[in-house]
Each structure stands twice: as C-alpha cells, then as structure tokens.
Design a protein around this motif. Sequence first.
Motif, PDB file in Angstrom:
ATOM      1  N   LYS A   1       0.796  -1.144  -0.111  1.00  0.00           N
ATOM      2  CA  LYS A   1      -0.056  -0.088  -0.089  1.00  0.00           C
ATOM      3  C   LYS A   1       0.918   1.161   0.077  1.00  0.00           C
ATOM      4  N   GLY A   2       0.325   2.553  -0.353  1.00  0.00           N
ATOM      5  CA  GLY A   2       1.158   3.501  -0.283  1.00  0.00           C
ATOM      6  C   GLY A   2       1.634   4.027  -1.716  1.00  0.00           C
ATOM      7  N   ALA A   3       2.647   4.910  -1.706  1.00  0.00           N
ATOM      8  CA  ALA A   3       3.414   5.333  -2.958  1.00  0.00           C
ATOM      9  C   ALA A   3       3.278   4.309  -3.976  1.00  0.00           C
ATOM     10  N   SER A   4       4.025   3.240  -3.535  1.00  0.00           N
ATOM     11  CA  SER A   4       4.449   2.056  -4.670  1.00  0.00           C
ATOM     12  C   SER A   4       3.244   1.260  -4.906  1.00  0.00           C
ATOM     13  N   ALA A   5       2.022   1.402  -4.599  1.00  0.00           N
ATOM     14  CA  ALA A   5       0.833   0.711  -5.186  1.00  0.00           C
ATOM     15  C   ALA A   5       0.819   0.834  -6.539  1.00  0.00           C
ATOM     16  N   PHE A   6       0.292  -0.466  -7.300  1.00  0.00           N
ATOM     17  CA  PHE A   6       0.239  -0.431  -8.628  1.00  0.00           C
ATOM     18  C   PHE A   6      -1.067  -0.935  -9.232  1.00  0.00           C
ATOM     19  N   SER A   7      -1.338  -0.661 -10.562  1.00  0.00           N
ATOM     20  CA  SER A   7      -2.577  -1.053 -10.939  1.00  0.00           C
ATOM     21  C   SER A   7      -2.409  -2.078 -12.189  1.00  0.00           C
ATOM     22  N   ILE A   8      -3.162  -3.250 -12.405  1.00  0.00           N
ATOM     23  CA  ILE A   8      -3.244  -4.024 -13.522  1.00  0.00           C
ATOM     24  C   ILE A   8      -4.331  -4.039 -14.283  1.00  0.00           C
ATOM     25  N   THR A   9      -4.189  -3.736 -15.615  1.00  0.00           N
ATOM     26  CA  THR A   9      -5.356  -3.782 -16.494  1.00  0.00           C
ATOM     27  C   THR A   9      -5.415  -4.856 -17.324  1.00  0.00           C
ATOM     28  N   VAL A  10      -6.576  -5.617 -17.318  1.00  0.00           N
ATOM     29  CA  VAL A  10      -6.697  -6.868 -17.927  1.00  0.00           C
ATOM     30  C   VAL A  10      -6.974  -6.542 -19.440  1.00  0.00           C
ATOM     31  N   PRO A  11      -6.654  -7.404 -20.555  1.00  0.00           N
ATOM     32  CA  PRO A  11      -6.843  -7.081 -21.890  1.00  0.00           C
ATOM     33  C   PRO A  11      -8.306  -7.597 -22.203  1.00  0.00           C
ATOM     34  N   VAL A  12      -8.860  -6.818 -23.153  1.00  0.00           N
ATOM     35  CA  VAL A  12     -10.128  -7.215 -23.573  1.00  0.00           C
ATOM     36  C   VAL A  12     -10.148  -7.684 -25.047  1.00  0.00           C
ATOM     37  N   GLN A  13     -11.414  -8.374 -25.690  1.00  0.00           N
ATOM     38  CA  GLN A  13     -11.089  -8.947 -26.838  1.00  0.00           C
ATOM     39  C   GLN A  13     -12.723  -8.806 -27.381  1.00  0.00           C
ATOM     40  N   LEU A  14     -12.876  -8.181 -28.712  1.00  0.00           N
ATOM     41  CA  LEU A  14     -13.983  -8.265 -29.417  1.00  0.00           C
ATOM     42  C   LEU A  14     -14.222  -9.606 -29.726  1.00  0.00           C
TER      43      LEU A  14
END
Length: 347
Positions: free
Chosen positions: A322-335
């Motif tokens: 937690k804190g400044a080093s927190a990250f985000s993961i975005t999963v791919p999408v597909q039509l």
Amino acid sequence: MTEQHNSKIITQEDVARRAGVTRSIVSYVINNGPRKVSQETRNRVLSAIKELEYRPNKHAQMLSSADDSVAEKYIGIVLAGNHMFKRSYYGSILAGIHEQAHKRDWHIRFIRVFEDFNNPTLFNELIHPNEITGVILLGLDQVSQTSDNNTLIQAIVDRVERVVCVEWEWPGVPSIQFDLQKAAYQATNHLLTSGHHQAAYIGPEDRRLIGFRQALWENKIQPDFRLMLCASEMQDGYDRCQELLHIGSPNAIVAGTDEVAIGILKCLNEKHIAVPNDVVIASIDNIDLSRFTIPSLTTVDIPRDRIGFHAIDILVSDQHRKGASAFSITVPVQLIIRDSSVPPSNQ
C-alpha cells in the motif's frame, strides 16, 4: 480509527457510560430490539461504539489474546451494493476470487455490502486484524460520491493490512480492472466500420461513453447527444431503448453491458425491428447468456475469472504494497463477433 483502546477489552458498560444510557439500551441498539430506542439515543450509542471501537464479547476475547494468527489467510469482500449479487458479471468475478483463494489456501471470512459498515459495531467486528488479513473492495467507485462514504472507505483501508481494489482505484491501494474506454471503443468501431453510422449508446455514464465518442470522432461522425442514454440493468436497457426510438432511428446501438443489451433486444423485438437487418448491436462483458440470446450478442470479452484470480494473487503476494508504491493491473479485452452485428448477407 485509533488504537488507543486495543489494550483493554471494551464492554457494553463502557459504551453505556460514554453514551449516558443504561447497558440495556446499548443491548437494544446492538441487537435492534426487542425494545425500540429513539433515534437520538441510538445515534449517541452508535457514536460511543465508534469512538471506543467496541466489539462483541467473542471478538473482544480474541483481541485480548493478542493472537493475530486467528485471522491469518482470511479475507473479506466488500461489494458496492446488493445489485452485485444479482448480476452474472459480478458473480463470475466472485467465483474467480473463490477459486483462486482455495488454490492459494486462503479463506473468505465474509462477503458484505458497503452500506453494512455504516454500523460501527459491525465495522469493529469484521474490519479488524483479528478477523481478516486482507480485504477486496469491489466496485466501490459506485458509492464514493459522498464525503462520509469516502471517510468510511479510508477507515477500511487504514484498518486492514492488505487491500485490493477491483474495477476501481483508490489512492495508495493496488487495483485490478479492465479498460472501459477501450472496450466501448472496440464495440463502437466495429459497428461504424461495417457501415452503420447512425449510432446510439445505452449504458453506464463512465469511461465507456468516452470510448463510444472516441470511435465516433475517429470515424468523422458528429455525435448526437440525444442518442446517448444512461442504463445499467436489463430493465434500464429496455426502458431507454423505448425512449431512444421516440428520439431517432439509429441503425447501430452500443450497449454498455450485456444485461443492458438483452433489455434492448426485447424492446426491439416488441417493436418488430429486426436485429441485425434493421439495427446492429454490440455490447460489453461476454457473460455466458450472451451466446444464447436471439440473435447471439456481439460483445467485448472481459476476462472476469482472471480479474478474480489477479485480485487474490495481489492480495496474498509477499510483494503486496500500500502507499506510493501501489500498482494497477489492467486486463486485456477482446471483441467477440456474433450474429447481432452481422447481417445474414455478410455472414
């Protein structure tokens, strides 16, 4: 919430003294009966519970043992609202969370809706290091519009060692989500490039709407804001489609979710408007039901099980931060192209 009382077991007598009431009144408030308590008195008792961080006896006994191992490998899940229990989309995410937690030998202590934690007794009972090691906050951007709710969200984040946001972001907390804008862009661009330029949008007013407008702009189509309507459930999709048909005659509709699309399909069927011959449709989510509608729905696949898997993997990881080093993961999408966007002559 402070920790100044954690070295001492707080009892109902302590709460009663702080609130200026009898112990019986405290019990009536905690148990919602059997006697009624005035709202003013109830508020005083709840304030005292919050200030003293009172927990029911069985939890206070665990607390006094100073043994955090009782909560080891236990997590809680907090949902934005009861509607999430009813939607197939969120059910798939919860199934992924449960499956991955089992694989990692972690356990789900509770699944509650955010509103429940406005009760300070329940907050102190469940949101506590002796009860859970981690918590998953699912879609709480849907309730973060008020300062009181934001204060409660931050209290949860401060109280629990490991926190992950699913489908939204909170400062200093790791998150997992999909790209709403990209998903809507893919669905819209697919319809526009097939020659259907009178496009409407029916769905949530979030980044999906931005993706819809981005596709219009890239295809040099002037947006008609009358054809952009807010909806989040099947009934909303049906109702907004009725309104849409009174406003204009689009030949393409982008639905923000598959559930909304199903409501749109029902509306168009009742109006004897053929899909895809008269109107083409594309949506977002790829829930199981989307394969079985008539016609089957063209939709952008969101890997819901992977969202659940990632949420657990982040939560239990030794690298969780937690804190400044927190990250985000975005999963791919597909039509996924199906019958709702491809007229028979083009198949």
